[in-house]
Design an enzyme around this catalytic site. Structure first.
Site, PDB file in Angstrom:
ATOM      1  N   LYS A   1      54.361  30.376 -45.207  1.00  0.00           N
ATOM      2  CA  LYS A   1      53.720  31.419 -45.996  1.00  0.00           C
ATOM      3  C   LYS A   1      53.991  31.278 -47.501  1.00  0.00           C
ATOM      4  O   LYS A   1      53.117  31.555 -48.308  1.00  0.00           O
ATOM      5  CB  LYS A   1      54.181  32.799 -45.523  1.00  0.00           C
ATOM      6  CG  LYS A   1      53.663  33.211 -44.145  1.00  0.00           C
ATOM      7  CD  LYS A   1      54.103  34.644 -43.834  1.00  0.00           C
ATOM      8  CE  LYS A   1      54.085  34.973 -42.366  1.00  0.00           C
ATOM      9  NZ  LYS A   1      52.775  35.150 -41.772  1.00  0.00           N
TER      10      LYS A   1
ATOM     11  N   GLU B   1      56.969  40.871 -50.347  1.00  0.00           N
ATOM     12  CA  GLU B   1      55.658  41.286 -50.839  1.00  0.00           C
ATOM     13  C   GLU B   1      55.656  42.774 -51.108  1.00  0.00           C
ATOM     14  O   GLU B   1      56.350  43.533 -50.450  1.00  0.00           O
ATOM     15  CB  GLU B   1      54.574  41.009 -49.777  1.00  0.00           C
ATOM     16  CG  GLU B   1      54.083  39.591 -49.791  1.00  0.00           C
ATOM     17  CD  GLU B   1      53.029  39.324 -48.732  1.00  0.00           C
ATOM     18  OE1 GLU B   1      52.540  40.275 -48.099  1.00  0.00           O
ATOM     19  OE2 GLU B   1      52.695  38.140 -48.559  1.00  0.00           O
TER      20      GLU B   1
ATOM     21  N   HIS C   1      51.426  45.034 -35.694  1.00  0.00           N
ATOM     22  CA  HIS C   1      50.913  43.870 -36.414  1.00  0.00           C
ATOM     23  C   HIS C   1      50.127  42.914 -35.522  1.00  0.00           C
ATOM     24  O   HIS C   1      49.885  41.779 -35.894  1.00  0.00           O
ATOM     25  CB  HIS C   1      52.029  43.111 -37.138  1.00  0.00           C
ATOM     26  CG  HIS C   1      52.759  43.958 -38.135  1.00  0.00           C
ATOM     27  ND1 HIS C   1      52.117  44.601 -39.156  1.00  0.00           N
ATOM     28  CD2 HIS C   1      54.062  44.293 -38.240  1.00  0.00           C
ATOM     29  CE1 HIS C   1      52.992  45.293 -39.852  1.00  0.00           C
ATOM     30  NE2 HIS C   1      54.184  45.136 -39.322  1.00  0.00           N
TER      31      HIS C   1
ATOM     32  N   ARG D   1      42.790  27.022 -37.523  1.00  0.00           N
ATOM     33  CA  ARG D   1      42.304  26.853 -36.154  1.00  0.00           C
ATOM     34  C   ARG D   1      41.180  27.851 -35.908  1.00  0.00           C
ATOM     35  O   ARG D   1      40.874  28.666 -36.763  1.00  0.00           O
ATOM     36  CB  ARG D   1      43.436  27.148 -35.172  1.00  0.00           C
ATOM     37  CG  ARG D   1      44.024  28.532 -35.414  1.00  0.00           C
ATOM     38  CD  ARG D   1      44.995  28.959 -34.351  1.00  0.00           C
ATOM     39  NE  ARG D   1      45.878  30.007 -34.826  1.00  0.00           N
ATOM     40  CZ  ARG D   1      45.573  31.290 -34.911  1.00  0.00           C
ATOM     41  NH1 ARG D   1      44.366  31.704 -34.574  1.00  0.00           N
ATOM     42  NH2 ARG D   1      46.443  32.181 -35.351  1.00  0.00           N
TER      43      ARG D   1
END
Ligand code: ADP
Length: 618
Positions: A116, A200, A235, A297
């Site tokens: 990430k 974040e 999530h 993908r």
């Protein structure tokens, strides 16, 4: 065009790929674990090869065995599906090195987007807006705390190697940061073997917007518009749709162009998804959507994009992998209507969304919508793989139309004795706030009490069960129906047992619609075992009320909070077990004493095993 294709995956996605491959005249080869030998995807492939025992690490993750199967069967190409090896750059390289065609992203692009922090840095360099935060070159806790303070709370700590909703911690207050960081690092180290994190800004009213992109080997990149996957639980996506509600043309253009830019920056080829997070506190706005990550993908939710664009994305993948250019140019693509997908899981929302394993003795899925499923009646849902039973996909002229169709389809799902989230899906799809487009990632959490069916049957369930039993009593009152009252004024009263508990029900008109089959009642996506009151039954329920604490799924015991001989109160947490990324707390069914304790912290338990016994209740 490719002539033969090995599918390095299982279940619904393997079947989905086989379907398109067959239509294109491509020979298909399935690889499967031992317990999957009789699954539909194995039967439907032209050829099949076993690659090992049930555990994914011994079969679907065994690169060597999959490559050997490809060699033995003379496969020309490998499609990895999603999950398993689909985003494994090493495997992609090994496939290419073996002289085979890899129907997936270029290994370099997989690597660039794999972590990430590196992916975010690349996007910053490419001029794509990214979520404000700290990318964490320096992982010193003091430094991380300082960065979080500077970003401003709430913040989200994310494992750089994280995925599948794991390895994330939301922190509300400065004083909670250190503990949350430590816990996130622990989870990251154990789940991903990498304890590095990034921080974040936690986006308020977050909406998950993602863009489907495709690149070809000639360097062309197009987008196939956005999907909204904001309906999530922990999530994880539950309901996805396309297009995104409330997306205006200007915002769509901005986010889709950002996605194309992101894909170009890593020389992307094949199917990919750029995930963005949007601050929707004032609706969707072009300047409030930020890059989150790229999935290199095909996604689980690709069918909603297929529905609104009229394209077959697996066909696109196969054509591109064969060296053909993109089937359509950007200006040839447009949005037709609205599509929605719901993920039907083998789980019990009324019981903490605990996975529900076992044989699908009864399985009837609606025929009014597209169904992508890996299983058929009689197949087994096991703890070895993802407990998804099917994806239900609707397409309508408007959002309301698509929601209505999908809500009805979810309500008509019939599964037994495995429990499902069908009723939960139907309730969500019919919720007024959902219908008005007021979705964000906290929607389910906010409305959970309205969405999760109660453990005890509602009046409508009792009505259907009772009326199903009523006709049977004629001329047979004395023998068949203990508990049936003979009094003429009460001849519409019957005692029914639902989930082994007796209820005296007075049947009223009109009787609600529901379907009964072999002692199971299907109503609005729920399933209830019912029957006439059993003679000699004392009532008050059985099962949990005998005090046996049974492992509801195979897993590991991660906490035991009582000792033998302890007094416990009804509802008191006793044991926590973890399986399939989920923690489940087992509580005392009534006030009593821990008479027996078999579970030990750290031990592995099989489904149905006795963990503890409480005595002294009822
Ligand atoms: P994973 O790779 O585990 O799926 P993501 O980074 O894609 O993790 O995030 C998963 C979900 O977490 C998102 O769909 C969104 O709901 C939520 N999320 C991620 N980042 C933020 C953020 N900065 N603010 C609010 N919610 C976020």
């Amino acid at each position: 065009m490719i002539e033969s294709l090995l599918i390095a995956n299982r279940g619904e996605i393997a079947r989905r790929i086989i379907r398109t491959a067959k239509r294109l005249g491509i020979r298909t080869i399935a690889v499967h674990s031992d317990i999957d030998a009789t699954m539909p995807f194995v039967r439907e492939a032209d050829e099949a090869m076993p690659i090992g025992p049930a555990a994914a690490r011994d079969s679907y993750l065994r690169q060597d065995r999959i490559l050997e199967a490809a060699r033995k069967t003379g496969a020309e190409a490998i499609h990895p599906g999603y999950g398993f090896l689909s985003e494994n750059a090493e495997f992609a390289e090994a496939v290419i090195a073996a002289g085979l065609i890899w129907v997936g992203a270029p290994p370099a692009a997989i690597r660039a987007m794999g972590l990430k922090d590196a992916a975010k840095q690349r996007m910053i360099d490419a001029g794509v807006p990214v979520t404000p935060g700290y990318l964490g070159e320096d992982q010193d806790p003091v430094r991380l705390q300082r960065e979080a303070d500077a970003i401003g709370y709430p913040v989200l700590i994310k494992a750089v190697a994280g995925g599948g909703g794991k390895g994330m911690r939301r922190v509300e207050r400065v004083e909670d940061f250190a503990a949350a960081l430590a816990s996130c690092q622990r989870e990251a180290a154990s789940s991903f073997g990498d304890d590095r994190v990034l921080i974040e800004k936690y986006i308020p009213s977050p909406r998950h917007i993602e863009v489907q992109v495709f690149g070809d080997s000639q360097g062309n990149v197009v987008h196939l518009f956005e999907r909204d996957c904001s309906l999530q639980r922990r999530h994880q996506k539950v309901i996805e749709e396309a297009p995104a509600p409330g997306m205006d043309a200007e915002t769509r253009e901005a986010v889709c162009q950002a996605a194309v830019k992101a894909a170009r920056s890593v020389n992307y080829v094949g199917a990919g998804t750029i995930e963005f997070i949007a601050d929707a506190s004032e609706g969707l706005r072009a300047d409030r959507i930020w890059f989150m990550e790229m999935n290199t993908r095909l996604q689980v939710e690709h069918p909603v994009t297929e529905a609104i664009t009229g394209q077959d994305l697996v066909e696109w993948q196969l054509r591109i992998a064969s060296g053909e250019p993109l089937p359509l140019k950007q200006d040839q693509l447009s949005i037709d209507g609205w599509a929605m997908e719901a993920r039907l899981y083998a789980e019990n929302p009324s019981n903490g969304f605990l996975p529900s394993m076992g044989r699908l003795g009864h399985l009837q899925l609606p025929e009014t919508v597209r169904i992508d499923s890996g299983v058929e009646r009689g197949d087994e849902v096991t703890s070895h793989y993802d407990p998804m039973i099917a994806k239900l996909i609707s397409h309508g002229k408007t959002r309301r139309d698509a929601a209505q169709k999908l809500g009805k389809a979810a309500a008509n799902v019939e599964v037994w004795p495995v429990r499902t989230n069908a009723a939960f899906l139907a309730r969500t799809l019919r919720h007024p706030d959902f219908l008005s487009g007021a979705v964000d990632t906290a929607f389910i959490e906010r409305h959970v009490n309205e969405l999760v069916p109660a453990l005890d049957p509602a009046e409508t369930v009792l009505q259907v069960a009772a009326s199903a039993l009523l006709p049977k009593q004629s001329g047979n009152v004395w023998t068949a129906l203990t508990g049936f009252r003979l009094n003429a004024a009460n001849d519409r009263r019957v005692t029914v047992e639902v989930n082994e508990k007796p209820y005296l029900v007075e049947v009223t008109d009109p009787r609600p619609a529901g379907r009964c089959e072999k002692g199971v009642l299907f109503l609005e996506g729920e399933a209830w075992a019912f029957g006439p009151r059993r003679a000699g039954h004392a009532g008050g329920g059985t099962g949990a009320s005998d005090g046996a604490i049974i492992a509801p799924m195979p897993g590991s015991v991660i906490a035991v909070s009582v000792a033998e001989g302890d007094s416990v109160k009804r509802g008191q947490p006793l044991i926590v077990i973890e399986a399939m990324k989920m923690e489940q707390t087992l509580n005392a069914p009534f006030d009593g004493v821990v008479a027996e304790l078999k579970a030990a912290k750290g031990s592995q338990v099989v489904e149905g095993s006795l963990l503890a016994r409480i005595e002294g209740g009822e």
